[in-house]
Design an enzyme around this catalytic site. Structure first.
Site, PDB file in Angstrom:
ATOM      1  CG  ASP A 182      54.904  40.901  44.403  1.00 13.14           C
ATOM      2  OD1 ASP A 182      54.221  41.471  43.534  1.00 13.14           O
ATOM      3  OD2 ASP A 182      55.398  41.491  45.371  1.00 13.14           O
TER       4      ASP A 182
ATOM      5  CE  LYS B  15      51.302  43.751  41.231  1.00 11.53           C
ATOM      6  NZ  LYS B  15      51.261  44.646  42.402  1.00 11.53           N
TER       7      LYS B  15
ATOM      8  CD  GLN C 222      53.467  49.117  45.031  1.00  7.79           C
ATOM      9  OE1 GLN C 222      52.930  49.737  44.106  1.00  7.79           O
ATOM     10  NE2 GLN C 222      54.526  48.357  44.846  1.00  7.79           N
TER      11      GLN C 222
ATOM     12  CE  LYS D 136      61.189  44.110  44.988  1.00  6.20           C
ATOM     13  NZ  LYS D 136      60.198  44.978  44.343  1.00  6.20           N
ATOM     14  CB  SER D 137      57.641  44.789  51.091  1.00  7.89           C
ATOM     15  OG  SER D 137      57.091  44.429  49.860  1.00  7.89           O
TER      16      SER D 137
ATOM     17  N   GLY E  62      58.239  50.398  41.948  1.00  5.28           N
ATOM     18  CA  GLY E  62      56.866  50.851  42.165  1.00  5.28           C
ATOM     19  C   GLY E  62      56.595  51.164  43.626  1.00  5.28           C
TER      20      GLY E  62
ATOM     21  NE  ARG F 258      55.676  40.725  37.658  1.00  5.28           N
ATOM     22  CZ  ARG F 258      56.063  41.121  38.864  1.00  5.28           C
ATOM     23  NH1 ARG F 258      55.270  40.931  39.901  1.00  5.28           N
ATOM     24  NH2 ARG F 258      57.249  41.690  39.033  1.00  5.28           N
TER      25      ARG F 258
ATOM     26  CB  SER G 195      47.034  48.586  45.938  1.00  9.81           C
ATOM     27  OG  SER G 195      48.322  49.164  45.925  1.00  9.81           O
TER      28      SER G 195
HETATM   29  C1  S3P Z   1      54.251  45.915  47.507  1.00 13.98           C
HETATM   30  C2  S3P Z   1      52.928  45.721  47.216  1.00 13.98           C
HETATM   31  C3  S3P Z   1      52.464  44.994  46.033  1.00 13.98           C
HETATM   32  C4  S3P Z   1      53.569  44.190  45.379  1.00 13.98           C
HETATM   33  C5  S3P Z   1      54.855  44.929  45.301  1.00 13.98           C
HETATM   34  C6  S3P Z   1      55.320  45.374  46.664  1.00 13.98           C
HETATM   35  C7  S3P Z   1      54.601  46.678  48.712  1.00 13.98           C
HETATM   36  O1  S3P Z   1      51.962  45.929  45.105  1.00 13.98           O
HETATM   37  O2  S3P Z   1      53.177  43.763  44.093  1.00 13.98           O
HETATM   38  O3  S3P Z   1      55.861  44.126  44.709  1.00 13.98           O
HETATM   39  O4  S3P Z   1      55.769  46.644  49.131  1.00 13.98           O
HETATM   40  O5  S3P Z   1      53.712  47.332  49.278  1.00 13.98           O
HETATM   41  P1  S3P Z   1      50.417  46.422  45.189  1.00 13.98           P
HETATM   42  O6  S3P Z   1      50.162  46.694  46.601  1.00 13.98           O
HETATM   43  O7  S3P Z   1      50.306  47.625  44.334  1.00 13.98           O
HETATM   44  O8  S3P Z   1      49.623  45.251  44.668  1.00 13.98           O
END
Ligand code: S3P
Length: 437
Positions: free
Chosen positions: A321, A348, A175, A28-29, A101, A352, A173
């Site tokens: 995750d 999340k 993200q 997914k990422s 997210g 969780r 993070s």
């Molecule tokens: C992700 C980063 C993670 C993860 C999310 C996907 C990403 O979040 O929990 O499911 O693709 O960069 P955080 O970086 O906010 O912890």
């Protein structure tokens, strides 16, 4: 019984064993990132092994709304006709990122340096999630962004001139890090980011595949603005976070072994393997190779008795995750397991820590919710009715729990499994779970 994941609930009866070979859908990422980087690259990007889940399709629709032509000749094959560094155009309306997210946060970074205005929204869960962690450092780069009390809708005002930033992330993070790297491409000067603990580095790896120069070491990355991306071919590995449900299932009940093929094993993602090794699991990685700058392997698991552990805090971000299903392994283990330093789990797709504590308690497992973690005692698990809180990973974790439960587990509100793992129910049944949807 349906083969899609659009079911509203699962009923999972106790099953004694799980076995065989399976392949999980794409990461997914990495799928989100491939679409975004392909969108702003010059020339064509061909993505194979794309995850055709609701979250990634929301990113695909957003890029199309921003003027990128995208074809999907097959379910998991995507051709992105990149518009180049300055080629995105404003969307006609708000961009709806659904449950995703990663999509909303990375797009905040990508859109902060554009000439046009954008608005980002999402589903009920996403509208409750914190966005200032991205908006605040973007403002420090010169962006003009409004959130509503820190949450979506996120309004981005176009035409802001961005400049590089030295930023120490207050939380681990990927993200936030990735959003800042995308904004940094549009900023004048260099952006330097440090993290309190290393997080997944897919953005850094993929930027290089698109021809961007950056310097990266564990916990830090620097990138100079103004660089043009060149379209490329990207092969996406199987999602380790989806494989995780079967890895734990295998630890609990693969008496004759279970193999998951072609899984991404980037070390910034595989903290779960280290945690399970500390618990005494029997897991082996075979046929290691690489696809588009990401390591992959076949993961072979055999059932083994597990013992409870104190989770080292430096592994938390590397398994972020996987905690819902890790807690199921801990419930099956002999003795106590303690997790701390995991407050991020509260923000999340659901809280969780709370969702797992409530569900485990319902099934007769003794557990104590901590401000930043969970303490639980392995023991006998009964059946019962579980609320997934609309969170895909909570739903799938409790489906795995059926391997150690003494009676059926009914899991409510499971439609969101389709956000990350279309076909989960089908694959779970094929491996031996007694799951009805
Ligand atoms: C992700 C980063 C993670 C993860 C999310 C996907 C990403 O979040 O929990 O499911 O693709 O960069 P955080 O970086 O906010 O912890």
């Amino acid at each position: 019984m349906s083969h899609t994941s659009a079911a509203q609930r699962y009923i999972v009866r106790p099953a004694a064993s799980i076995r065989g070979e399976l392949t999980v859908p794409g990461d997914k990422s990495i799928s989100h990132r491939a679409l975004m980087l392909g969108g702003i690259a010059a020339g064509r990007t061909l993505i194979s092994g794309f995850l055709a889940s609701e979250d990634c399709l929301a990113t695909l629709a957003a890029l199309a709304a921003l003027g990128v032509r995208i074809e999907r000749p097959q379910e998991t094959l995507v051709r992105v006709h990149g518009v180049g560094h300055e080629g995105l155009t404003g969307a006609a309306g708000a961009l709806d990122m659904g449950n995703a997210g990663t999509a909303i946060r990375l797009l905040m970074g990508l859109l902060a340096g554009q000439r046009f205005d954008s608005t980002l929204i999402g589903d009920a869960s996403l509208m409750r999630r914190p966005m200032e962690r991205v908006a605040a450092p973007l403002r420090a780069m010169g962006a003009r962004i409004d959130t509503q009390a820190g949450k979506p809708p996120v309004r981005i005002h176009g035409g802001a001139a961005l400049h590089g930033l030295d930023y120490a992330l207050p939380m681990a993070s990927a993200q936030v890090k990735s959003a800042l790297l995308l904004a940094a491409l549009y900023a004048q000067g260099v952006t330097n980011i440090t993290e309190p603990a290393p997080t997944r580095d897919h953005t850094e790896r993929m930027l290089r595949a698109f021809g961007v120069q950056l310097t990266a070491a564990a916990g830090r990355v620097s990138l100079a603005g103004g660089q043009q991306l060149r379209g490329c071919d990207i092969e996406i590995p199987g999602d380790f976070s989806s494989a995780a449900f079967f890895i734990v299932a295998g630890c609990l009940a693969a008496h004759d072994g279970l193999t998951i093929r072609g899984v991404g094993v980037n070390p910034t993602r595989t903290g779960l393997l280290q945690l399970l090794a500390l618990m005494g699991a029997d897991i082996e990685l075979r046929a290691r190779t690489e696809v588009t700058a990401e390591p992959i392997a076949d993961i072979h698991v055999r059932a083994a008795p597990l013992r409870g552990i104190r989770v080292p805090e430096d592994l938390v971000a590397l398994a972020i995750d996987e905690f819902p299903v890790f807690f199921i392994a801990a419930a099956a283990a002999d003795g106590q397991t303690v997790v701390t330093g995991a407050a991020e789990l509260r923000v999340k797709e659901s809280d969780r820590l709370a969702a797992m504590a409530i569900g485990l308690t319902t099934l007769g497992i003794e557990c104590e919710l901590l401000p930043d973690g969970l303490r639980l005692q392995g023991g006998r698990m009964s059946g019962g009715r579980i609320d997934s809180h609309g969170d895909h990973r909570i739903a799938m974790a409790f489906a795995v729990a059926s391997l150690i439960a003494s009676a059926p587990i009914e899991i409510e509100d499971v439609a969101n499994v389709a956000t990350s793992f279309p076909g989960f129910a089908h694959l779970a049944r094929a491996a031996g779970l007694a799951l009805e949807d």
